[in-house]
Each structure stands twice: as structure tokens, then as C-alpha cells.
Design an enzyme around this catalytic site. Structure first.
Site, short mmCIF file in Angstrom:
data_model
loop_
_atom_site.label_atom_id
_atom_site.label_comp_id
_atom_site.label_asym_id
_atom_site.label_seq_id
_atom_site.Cartn_x
_atom_site.Cartn_y
_atom_site.Cartn_z
N CYS A 36 -3.22 -1.69 5.54
CA CYS A 36 -3.25 -2.25 5.07
C CYS A 36 -4.02 -3.68 5.54
CB CYS A 36 -2.38 -2.17 3.84
SG CYS A 36 -1.14 -2.90 3.53
N CYS A 94 12.30 -7.81 12.58
CA CYS A 94 12.95 -8.39 11.78
C CYS A 94 12.02 -9.09 10.19
CB CYS A 94 13.11 -9.97 12.08
SG CYS A 94 13.74 -10.88 10.79
N CYS A 129 1.22 -0.85 -0.33
CA CYS A 129 -0.14 0.18 -0.24
C CYS A 129 1.08 1.58 0.47
CB CYS A 129 -0.88 -0.15 1.45
SG CYS A 129 -0.26 0.71 2.51
#
Length: 138
Positions: free
Chosen positions: A104, A126, A55
């Protein structure tokens, strides 16, 4: 993704499949993980901003990226606390915290604490390279 949450950016499953290639879809929309040490941003040291590949929401800055030698890009803090959301993840018999894009709901990776890295937050975000886009500068 997170059935309890409504995200500002919402697409149907078919729209996500059209927008993302199969590997991106598998990580971002199905909470997959790319293989270690193969991501395009694992060793990137250029200054800039990392955004959600799904997004385009800005998520991380290069000044919080560090070499953790874990095989994936690592950051000690998101751009702002409200840019990501945290969900408990007990899959694979582990007790982890999943990190998703707050705009999103796409899967980004996981965050770990107390691993002994010399960072201001003692956290390691991570993050899968394939879940982000990088823009130099910023």
C-alpha cells in the site's frame, strides 16, 4: 506516497483518513515518526506476525525481532524481501533508507546497516509500532 509506483492496494486520501486515526495517518501516510519508547510493540517478545496497520499485509515475524534499545521495535529482516520497499530519504539532513509497505506504500520506518548489532543481516529495521498490528501465533 511514492508517485513513481502503483501499489496493489490504493485508496484515496479521504479513504485513508477514514480508515486510520489521526496518529496512524500521520505516520503511515505522511511519513511521520512516533516518539521513542512509547510504541505498544517496542518491548513485545510474544511469538507472532507483524502486519501493516493500513492494509494488513504481513511484514515481519517475531523471530527476527531483537532488542536494539533504540526506542522502536527492531527487526533484522522482513518476512520476505518483496513485502517492503526501500526509498532514499535525505530529510532532516540525514542520508537514510525509508522502509514502506510494498502492498500500500505506507511508511513503516527506516533500515540501517553496519551498526554492530549481532544479527544475521547486520541490519536494523527500525519500525514504528503504530504502523503495525501484531497477531500472536502464526
Amino acid at each position: 506516497m511514492n508517485p513513481q509506483r502503483t501499489y496493489p492496494i490504493q485508496l484515496t486520501d479521504e479513504q485513508w483518513r477514514q480508515k486510520l486515526n489521526p496518529a496512524e495517518y500521520q505516520v503511515l501516510r505522511q511519513a511521520g515518526t512516533e516518539r521513542a519508547y512509547v510504541g505498544e510493540y517496542t518491548d513485545t517478545t510474544t511469538e507472532g506476525v507483524y502486519s501493516c496497520r493500513a492494509c494488513d499485509a504481513e511484514l515481519f515475524r517475531s523471530d527476527t525481532k531483537f532488542h536494539s534499545h533504540c526506542g522502536w521495535p527492531s527487526f533484522y529482516s522482513p518476512l520476505a524481501g518483496d513485502r517492503v520497499e526501500y526509498l532514499p530519504d535525505v530529510s532532516l539532513g540525514a542520508n537514510r533508507v525509508e522502509v514502506r509497505c510494498a502492498a500500500c506504500g505506507s511508511h513503516l520506518g527506516h533500515v540501517f546497516e553496519g551498526e554492530g548489532y549481532d544479527t544475521p543481516t547486520d541490519q536494523r529495521y527500525c519500525i514504528n509500532s503504530i504502523s503495525m498490528r501484531f497477531a500472536a501465533g502464526g
